[in-house]
Design a protein around this motif. Structure first.
Motif, PDB file in Angstrom:
ATOM      1  N   GLU A 137     134.039  53.459  47.115  1.00  0.00           N
ATOM      2  CA  GLU A 137     132.856  54.382  46.835  1.00  0.00           C
ATOM      3  C   GLU A 137     132.683  54.972  48.458  1.00  0.00           C
ATOM      4  O   GLU A 137     132.824  54.344  49.518  1.00  0.00           O
ATOM      5  CB  GLU A 137     131.518  53.469  46.685  1.00  0.00           C
ATOM      6  CG  GLU A 137     130.392  54.238  46.877  1.00  0.00           C
ATOM      7  CD  GLU A 137     129.027  53.467  46.476  1.00  0.00           C
ATOM      8  OE1 GLU A 137     128.884  53.070  45.474  1.00  0.00           O
ATOM      9  OE2 GLU A 137     128.351  53.332  47.389  1.00  0.00           O
ATOM     10  N   ASN A 140     139.255  54.260  41.440  1.00  0.00           N
ATOM     11  CA  ASN A 140     139.738  52.963  41.392  1.00  0.00           C
ATOM     12  C   ASN A 140     141.019  52.651  42.617  1.00  0.00           C
ATOM     13  O   ASN A 140     141.819  53.862  43.056  1.00  0.00           O
ATOM     14  CB  ASN A 140     140.479  52.698  40.087  1.00  0.00           C
ATOM     15  CG  ASN A 140     139.529  52.530  39.185  1.00  0.00           C
ATOM     16  OD1 ASN A 140     138.442  51.723  39.354  1.00  0.00           O
ATOM     17  ND2 ASN A 140     139.857  52.882  37.795  1.00  0.00           N
ATOM     18  N   ARG A 149     133.404  57.894  43.531  1.00  0.00           N
ATOM     19  CA  ARG A 149     134.022  56.409  43.329  1.00  0.00           C
ATOM     20  C   ARG A 149     135.297  56.607  42.944  1.00  0.00           C
ATOM     21  O   ARG A 149     135.547  57.565  41.834  1.00  0.00           O
ATOM     22  CB  ARG A 149     132.960  55.682  42.282  1.00  0.00           C
ATOM     23  CG  ARG A 149     133.228  54.405  42.728  1.00  0.00           C
ATOM     24  CD  ARG A 149     132.005  53.476  42.060  1.00  0.00           C
ATOM     25  NE  ARG A 149     132.141  51.934  41.806  1.00  0.00           N
ATOM     26  CZ  ARG A 149     131.426  51.360  42.845  1.00  0.00           C
ATOM     27  NH1 ARG A 149     130.286  51.838  43.321  1.00  0.00           N
ATOM     28  NH2 ARG A 149     131.463  49.869  42.660  1.00  0.00           N
ATOM     29  N   HIS A 178     139.637  44.731  39.681  1.00  0.00           N
ATOM     30  CA  HIS A 178     140.335  45.783  40.582  1.00  0.00           C
ATOM     31  C   HIS A 178     139.104  46.338  41.578  1.00  0.00           C
ATOM     32  O   HIS A 178     138.216  46.160  41.406  1.00  0.00           O
ATOM     33  CB  HIS A 178     140.767  46.841  39.618  1.00  0.00           C
ATOM     34  CG  HIS A 178     142.070  46.700  38.821  1.00  0.00           C
ATOM     35  ND1 HIS A 178     143.165  46.520  39.391  1.00  0.00           N
ATOM     36  CD2 HIS A 178     142.158  46.479  37.244  1.00  0.00           C
ATOM     37  CE1 HIS A 178     144.171  45.971  38.372  1.00  0.00           C
ATOM     38  NE2 HIS A 178     143.562  46.253  37.215  1.00  0.00           N
ATOM     39  N   GLU A 236     137.534  48.967  43.803  1.00  0.00           N
ATOM     40  CA  GLU A 236     137.102  50.244  43.665  1.00  0.00           C
ATOM     41  C   GLU A 236     136.395  50.755  44.977  1.00  0.00           C
ATOM     42  O   GLU A 236     136.024  50.094  45.835  1.00  0.00           O
ATOM     43  CB  GLU A 236     135.918  50.212  42.675  1.00  0.00           C
ATOM     44  CG  GLU A 236     136.129  50.280  41.164  1.00  0.00           C
ATOM     45  CD  GLU A 236     135.189  50.530  40.347  1.00  0.00           C
ATOM     46  OE1 GLU A 236     134.858  51.432  39.748  1.00  0.00           O
ATOM     47  OE2 GLU A 236     133.931  49.841  40.227  1.00  0.00           O
TER      48      GLU A 236
END
Length: 340
Positions: A297, A312, A310, A293, A295
Motif C-alpha cells: 500500500e 500484490n 494497492r 500473499h 500486498e
C-alpha cells in the motif's frame, strides 16, 4: 523365504506443503555394499526416503540375528535439487556435512534438536594428510586421542608416532573418527573418491547380542526420520516507477497484518530509473505455498490530493536467494524488482 523391513529412513522438509522431501539420493560406501550382498539385504527407494529389506526364513531366522561384531551401514546423502541450500536452513560449508547415527539418537529421529541443523558436523577427509592439514596448529609432539565410532582408541600419543599407512587403513575401515587434543575435539569422516555435494553422512549400526538398544530385534522395522528446516530470508523490493510521480507512506501487509519494514530509501537503478527500496525488518520463512500473499500500500502525492494505491507483491524465487556476511554471520535475503 520372504523379505521384511530392517529399517527405513524418511526425509521431511518444512519448505514443502506436504512435509515430504523427495530431493535426496543415497550413495553407499564400499563396506555397506558388501554388507548388503553378504546378508542378502535389498535397498528400496521410495518417494521421500528408502528402506532396507532383509531375508527371513519360514522359521523366522535371519543371518542378522547371529552377528558377532557390529555392522555399520553408511549412506552419504546427496541433495538432487540445485537450489536445496537456498531454501534449507542448514550450513552451506563445503566438505563439512552433518553426521547422523542411530547410536545415541533420540528414538526414531536421527539428529539432536528438531531439525538437521542442530546436529554434529564432520570434516570429510581422504587420508591422514588431510587430517594433519586441518589440524596444522597441533604440534607433532602434542598428545592426541583418536577414537572410532564405537569409542575404541586407535592412538593416544603424539602425532609423530603415528604410522601413516596403519592410520589410513583405520580411517577407511572406521569411517567416523573423533580426534581430541588437550582443549579441542574434532570429527572427521572418510570420503570416498568422487563424492560431491554431500549434505549428511548417515550411519546405522546393528550391534551383536540381544536385548540391547541397537540389537537386530530392536532395530528391525524402525522408521527413522530426518527433518530439515526452511530457510528464512529478508525480502527486498525495488519499486521502480515509470512516471515522475511522488510516492510516500509505504506499507506492506500479509493478510490484515502489517509487516514491519526498514526505512524506505530512494534509489537510482543502473539503468538510470528511479526506484524506492524497501526491506522487511525480520526474516520470513520460505515456503512452497504461502497462505497469504504480500500486498503493498502506498500513497501517490498529486496536486491538491493524495491517492492511495494497492498492489500484490511477488514471493521470492528460491533459485535467487542470496547470502551476505554480516558481523561474522551469514544473512540470507531475497531481492525482487517491481515496475509500476
Amino acid at each position: 523365504m520372504k523379505y521384511e523391513k530392517l529399517f527405513s529412513v524418511n526425509y521431511f522438509h518444512e519448505y514443502y506443503s506436504s512435509g515430504k522431501f523427495r530431493g535426496v539420493r543415497q550413495v553407499l560406501d564400499g563396506n555397506t555394499k558388501s554388507l548388503l550382498k553378504s546378508y542378502g539385504i535389498v535397498l528400496r527407494d521410495f518417494d521421500s526416503g528408502f528402506s532396507l529389506l532383509y531375508r527371513e526364513s519360514e522359521n523366522g531366522s535371519s543371518l542378522l540375528k547371529n552377528i558377532k561384531s557390529p555392522l555399520r551401514f553408511c549412506f552419504f546423502l546427496i541433495a538432487k535439487d540445485t537450489s536445496f541450500y537456498n531454501y534449507s536452513d542448514i550450513s552451506t560449508a563445503l566438505n563439512e556435512p552433518y553426521w547422523l547415527t542411530n547410536l545415541g539418537a533420540e528414538e526414531q529421529q536421527l539428529h539432536k534438536g528438531d531439525y538437521l541443523a542442530g546436529g554434529e558436523q564432520v570434516v570429510l577427509v581422504s587420508s591422514v594428510l588431510d587430517i594433519k592439514n586441518h589440524l596444522n596448529a597441533v604440534g607433532s609432539d602434542s598428545d592426541i586421542s583418536i577414537k572410532n565410532l564405537y569409542g575404541e582408541v586407535f592412538h593416544q600419543r603424539g602425532w609423530a608416532s603415528i604410522d601413516q599407512a596403519e592410520f589410513n587403513l583405520f580411517l577407511k575401515e572406521s569411517g567416523y573418527l573423533k580426534i581430541s587434543t588437550q582443549d579441542q575435539n574434532y570429527s572427521f569422516y572418510y570420503k570416498p573418491s568422487g563424492l560431491k555435494q554431500c549434505m549428511a553422512v548417515l550411519n546405522i549400526v546393528i550391534e551383536p547380542g540381544s536385548g540391547g538398544k541397537h540389537h537386530f530385534d530392536t532395530i528391525k522395522g524402525t522408521d527413522y526420520t530426518i527433518n530439515i528446516a526452511s530457510r528464512a530470508t529478508t525480502w527486498k523490493y525495488n519499486l521502480i516507477h515509470r512516471d515522475d510521480g511522488k510516492y510516500a507512506e509505504f506499507k506492506v501487509y500479509s493478510g490484515k497484518n502489517e509487516v514491519p519494514l526498514n526505512d524506505v530509501q530512494d534509489k537510482i537503478m543502473v539503468t538510470g530509473e528511479k526506484a524506492y527500496y524497501i526491506e522487511t525488518t525480520a526474516p520470513i520463512q520460505l515456503q512452497e505455498r504461502y497462505e497469504r500473499h504480500m500486498e503493498l500500500e502506498m500513497v501517490k502525492i498529486e496536486a491538491g490530493r493524495n491517492v492511495k494505491k494497492r498492489m500484490n507483491l511477488p514471493t521470492p524465487d528460491v533459485n535467487k536467494v542470496r547470502m551476505q556476511a554480516e558481523q561474522g554471520e551469514i544473512r540470507a535475503y531475497s531481492e525482487m524488482y517491481i515496475y509500476f
